[in-house]
Write an enzyme that holds these catalytic residues in place. Structure first.
Site, PDB file in Angstrom:
ATOM      1  N   PRO A   1      65.628  49.310  79.858  1.00 19.73           N
ATOM      2  CA  PRO A   1      64.259  49.381  80.375  1.00 19.73           C
ATOM      3  C   PRO A   1      63.760  50.808  80.584  1.00 19.73           C
ATOM      4  O   PRO A   1      62.565  51.076  80.429  1.00 19.73           O
ATOM      5  CB  PRO A   1      64.331  48.639  81.710  1.00 19.73           C
ATOM      6  CG  PRO A   1      65.606  47.892  81.710  1.00 19.73           C
ATOM      7  CD  PRO A   1      66.524  48.522  80.711  1.00 19.73           C
TER       8      PRO A   1
ATOM      9  N   THR B   1      64.342  59.195  71.345  1.00 26.52           N
ATOM     10  CA  THR B   1      63.936  57.883  71.827  1.00 26.52           C
ATOM     11  C   THR B   1      64.865  57.341  72.908  1.00 26.52           C
ATOM     12  O   THR B   1      64.496  56.424  73.625  1.00 26.52           O
ATOM     13  CB  THR B   1      63.962  56.877  70.668  1.00 26.52           C
ATOM     14  OG1 THR B   1      65.299  56.865  70.138  1.00 26.52           O
ATOM     15  CG2 THR B   1      62.992  57.270  69.575  1.00 26.52           C
TER      16      THR B   1
ATOM     17  N   GLY C   1      62.614  46.645  69.081  1.00 25.74           N
ATOM     18  CA  GLY C   1      62.194  48.044  68.966  1.00 25.74           C
ATOM     19  C   GLY C   1      60.814  48.253  69.554  1.00 25.74           C
ATOM     20  O   GLY C   1      59.946  47.395  69.462  1.00 25.74           O
TER      21      GLY C   1
ATOM     22  N   GLY D   1      65.155  50.676  64.205  1.00 24.68           N
ATOM     23  CA  GLY D   1      66.449  51.176  64.636  1.00 24.68           C
ATOM     24  C   GLY D   1      67.149  50.223  65.590  1.00 24.68           C
ATOM     25  O   GLY D   1      68.294  49.828  65.355  1.00 24.68           O
TER      26      GLY D   1
ATOM     27  N   LEU E   1      66.401  46.505  75.450  1.00 25.72           N
ATOM     28  CA  LEU E   1      67.808  46.913  75.558  1.00 25.72           C
ATOM     29  C   LEU E   1      68.050  47.749  76.801  1.00 25.72           C
ATOM     30  O   LEU E   1      69.032  47.565  77.501  1.00 25.72           O
ATOM     31  CB  LEU E   1      68.202  47.745  74.336  1.00 25.72           C
ATOM     32  CG  LEU E   1      68.358  47.005  73.011  1.00 25.72           C
ATOM     33  CD1 LEU E   1      68.508  48.017  71.891  1.00 25.72           C
ATOM     34  CD2 LEU E   1      69.562  46.074  73.058  1.00 25.72           C
TER      35      LEU E   1
ATOM     36  N   GLU F   1      56.778  52.007  68.145  1.00 23.70           N
ATOM     37  CA  GLU F   1      55.449  52.148  67.563  1.00 23.70           C
ATOM     38  C   GLU F   1      54.383  51.244  68.166  1.00 23.70           C
ATOM     39  O   GLU F   1      53.203  51.593  68.173  1.00 23.70           O
ATOM     40  CB  GLU F   1      55.557  51.963  66.043  1.00 23.70           C
ATOM     41  CG  GLU F   1      56.201  53.204  65.447  1.00 23.70           C
ATOM     42  CD  GLU F   1      56.760  53.040  64.045  1.00 23.70           C
ATOM     43  OE1 GLU F   1      56.144  53.543  63.113  1.00 23.70           O
ATOM     44  OE2 GLU F   1      57.824  52.429  63.900  1.00 23.70           O
TER      45      GLU F   1
ATOM     46  N   GLY G   1      59.990  63.100  66.035  1.00 26.57           N
ATOM     47  CA  GLY G   1      59.708  62.985  64.605  1.00 26.57           C
ATOM     48  C   GLY G   1      58.416  62.243  64.345  1.00 26.57           C
ATOM     49  O   GLY G   1      57.561  62.709  63.620  1.00 26.57           O
TER      50      GLY G   1
END
Ligand code: MOS
Length: 705
Positions: free
Chosen positions: A597, A471, A667, A512, A595, A670, A243
């Site tokens: 790797p 992701t 997260g 997220g 969370l 980005e 996305g």
């Protein structure tokens, strides 16, 4: 120090790697084709909608002739401004279809053919004849445009302009000044899966099998566009093929499918073509950015000014927050950021991976490299010299600002000092050099709900309307839920990606991981407490606990939370052809707790790859006369492929733990793209002495070098 780059040894039985890290739980489904993406759902009597798009960039539709189209065998209806239900007024002009005969940009949806087969719909769409009264279109962004304006805020709700101190006076007194203008072109999200929706109506309730980054936003947007209750819209999005922000907001194909399905009283599928993705699904606005830096001779910043010009459309406003990262990166007594927008006869820009930070940090981090050269200071050291103690914009402490550690650790791993100090190297026709830039991305979370259920046979169910757009969140969240419940992952079932589940944040803004783990962690903890208080017996239907993180999110202490990174790049530039190759990129990041790797490594490599792509290739080429992007396919709009990306190395600082949520994760979707293009451009300057301020770094911009 954790290297995310260690070789992957897979335990195929348990789908874990040698360290016990859970591997992509839906990987086998994806590679065998069992995973069902939006357009792959199938209903026996489904019909197909194909959009007809405008062939002018501005003007009025004078006549819509459907005579030839409607007689094609299988055509059920043709929707257009001549034949459409009245829709409510709304903020998003991109979703308000068929309500006007006005054309706002070339490629805008002006009609849609609905037929019993895709072939019939395509054929008939080509036979819809539209007569226009064409007006001159204005599609070119420029800094002297008479209709430039200051938006009320920039995405999503940041101040448009900020001023601290007297930046002009500081610039006038500075020992060294950099004053340069950088440009980035329009860039287009190209996830592998094009946007697609199947709409199914049942007694006034709408179900969308959609390709979105989250359902709560989608159901509200679609409901608002159609004038129905959001509770009457369900969005199912089990598998989404990428996305990057383009699926964060609903796209017009969802409205086409919903309107068509209601009219023909069957499920309707509407798939956006690759070419249509260059008009219908948002894009990163082109930017023009003037950066002025003032500094003392020893490299201390005294002034930073970042003025941005960018575009939106005439039917919706999207104001990219391009200069916002500059407010938080480096301190200086005089500072200014501004954003000016002009509404052009173009599609509405939208989110694309790290909107704001990504183009903005190309300019700022290029300018920092120019300042390093001007002051004759190593670019890593220049950044360290200007490291602020507190967030310069807010005066609040940083949550976990480890930019300096990222820079130092990356420099050591990359042998930066030695390679930079050697200067550019020549190998036949090839010049090589190295460059660096910082990465930054805000760390935030939003309220989410989750439900956890215990069953008497030792199974657990965790439900949350989280998204996995490729992701790996399905995997990371399952691992986290198992950790919270202190059981192995194969005892836990995780259900996500359906608006019927407890409402949660979309996969956007890199929020997220923090938002969803927060809710999952709380649900699992409260379930455990509930079980501890019970007599140990669990009824057959299980014991369930549902929670929301609303109060916790609202109570977050006022701290400046960002993820940081440092990216080091080696480039080779061919002096005969101007070709630039990037043999090696190395990124060191600080993003709270990692969370999973394996999933995180893919995200960071993906971001850096997209940054490389931005640096060297991605460019929407505008035909100013006809008013559209001419290279609207993957043959002509180039994105980096495997052959362009020989080696990307990713590391994360140890001991990362954010105060954001229970898991301590921030997260990583980005931060990896931010700074990558500047690092490449800075390396090109080191190699060739040519400062490329206009992306992409095309061959012609490097010849002669
Ligand atoms: Mo991302 S551009 O926040 O989906």
């Amino acid at each position: 120090m954790t290297s995310l780059d260690s070789a992957l040894e897979v335990d195929a039985e348990r789908l874990t790697d040698a360290d016990g890290t859970l591997l992509r739980v839906d990987g086998p489904d994806k590679v065998t084709g069992r995973a069902v993406y939006a357009a792959e759902h199938h209903f026996a009597d489904q019909a197909y909608a194909v959009p007809v798009t405008s062939t002018i960039a501005k003007g009025m539709i004078m006549a819509i002739d459907v005579a030839d189209a409607e007689v094609v065998a299988g055509v059920l209806t043709i929707i257009s401004a001549d034949h459409a239900p009245v829709l409510p007024e709304g903020d998003d002009g991109e979703l308000r279809l068929f309500q006007s005969h006005e054309v706002a940009y070339r490629g805008q949806i002006v009609a849609a053919v609905v037929a019993t087969s895709l072939e019939a719909a395509v054929e008939a769409a080509g036979l819809v004849r539209i007569r226009y009264d064409e007006a001159p279109a204005d599609v070119l962004l420029r800094t002297d445009h008479p209709r430039l304006y200051a938006p009320e805020h920039v995405n999503p709700d940041f101040a448009t302009d900020t001023t601290v101190g007297d930046v002009e006076a500081q610039l006038a007194q500075a020992d060294v000044v950099v004053d340069a203008t950088y440009t980035t072109p329009g860039e287009h999200n190209n996830p592998m899966e094009p946007h697609a929706t199947i709409a199914v109506w049942d007694a006034g309730r709408l179900t969308l099998y959609d390709s979105v980054q989250g359902s709560q936003r989608a159901r509200r947007a679609v409901a608002a566009a159609l004038g129905i209750d959001p509770d009457d819209v369900r969005v199912v999005y089990q598998f989404v093929g990428g996305g990057f922000g383009s699926k964060g907001s609903s796209r017009p194909q969802a409205i086409v499918a919903a309107l068509a399905a209601r009219e023909v009283d069957r499920p309707v599928v509407c798939v956006v073509s690759r070419a249509q993705m260059f008009t219908m699904t948002g894009y990163r606005t082109p930017t023009i950015q003037r950066v002025q830096l003032g500094a003392t001779a020893d490299g201390r910043l005294t002034a930073t000014a970042h003025d941005v010009w960018e575009q939106t459309s005439t039917i919706a406003e999207f104001a990219e927050q391009t200069a916002v990262a500059t407010r938080h990166m480096y301190a200086a007594p005089g500072r200014r950021t501004t954003h000016r927008l002009v509404a052009l006869d173009v599609p509405t820009p939208a989110w694309m991976r790290a909107p704001g930070e990504c183009p903005g940090m190309f300019a700022l981090e290029s300018a920092m490299d120019e300042l390093a050269t001007a002051c004759a200071i190593d670019p890593v050291e220049l950044r360290i010299i200007n490291e602020p103690d507190l967030d310069p914009e807010t005066g609040t402490p940083f949550g976990d600002r480890r930019l300096v550690q990222c820079l130092r650790d990356g420099a050591r791993r990359f042998s930066w000092a030695e390679r930079r100090g050697r200067g550019p190297q020549r190998d036949g026709a090839w010049l090589s050099g190295v460059g660096v830039a910082s990465s930054v991305y805000p760390a935030r979370a939003q309220t989410s709900a989750a439900r956890a259920t215990a069953y008497p046979d030792g199974r657990w169910l965790v439900e949350i309307d989280a998204a996995d757009i490729g992701t790996g969140s399905r995997t990371a969240l399952l691992g986290y839920a198992a950790e919270c419940l202190a059981v192995s992952a194969d005892r836990v079932e995780l259900r996500i990606a359906d608006s019927a589940l407890p409402a949660a944040m979309i996969a956007g803004g890199s929020m997220g991981a923090a938002s969803w783990t927060w809710a999952i962690g709380k649900a699992c903890a409260e379930l455990q407490q509930r079980l501890d208080r019970s007599d140990g017996s669990i009824p057959a239907l299980g014991i369930a606990v549902e929670v929301s993180t609303k109060d916790e999110v609202a109570a977050l202490p006022d701290v400046s939370r960002f993820s940081f990174g440092a990216q080091f790049v080696e480039v080779r530039v061919n002096t005969d052809t101007g070709e630039t190759r990037v043999p090696h990129m190395l990124g060191v990041f600080s993003a709270g707790r990692i969370l999973n790797p394996v999933m995180a490594r893919s995200q960071l490599i993906g971001g850096m790859t997209m940054g490389l792509s931005m640096a060297l290739m991605e460019e929407a080429i505008l035909d100013v006369e006809l008013g559209y992007v001419v290279n609207h396919d993957l043959a002509q709009y180039h994105i980096a492929t495997h052959a362009d990306v020989p080696s990307i190395e990713v590391h994360v600082l140890d001991g990362g733990r954010s105060d954001l949520g229970r898991a301590g994760a921030q997260g990583v979707g980005e931060v990896g793209i931010v700074g990558a293009a500047a690092a490449v451009a800075n390396a090109v300057h080191h190699a060739t002495g040519i400062r490329v301020r206009d992306l992409p770094i095309r061959l012609d911009r490097l010849l002669p070098c």
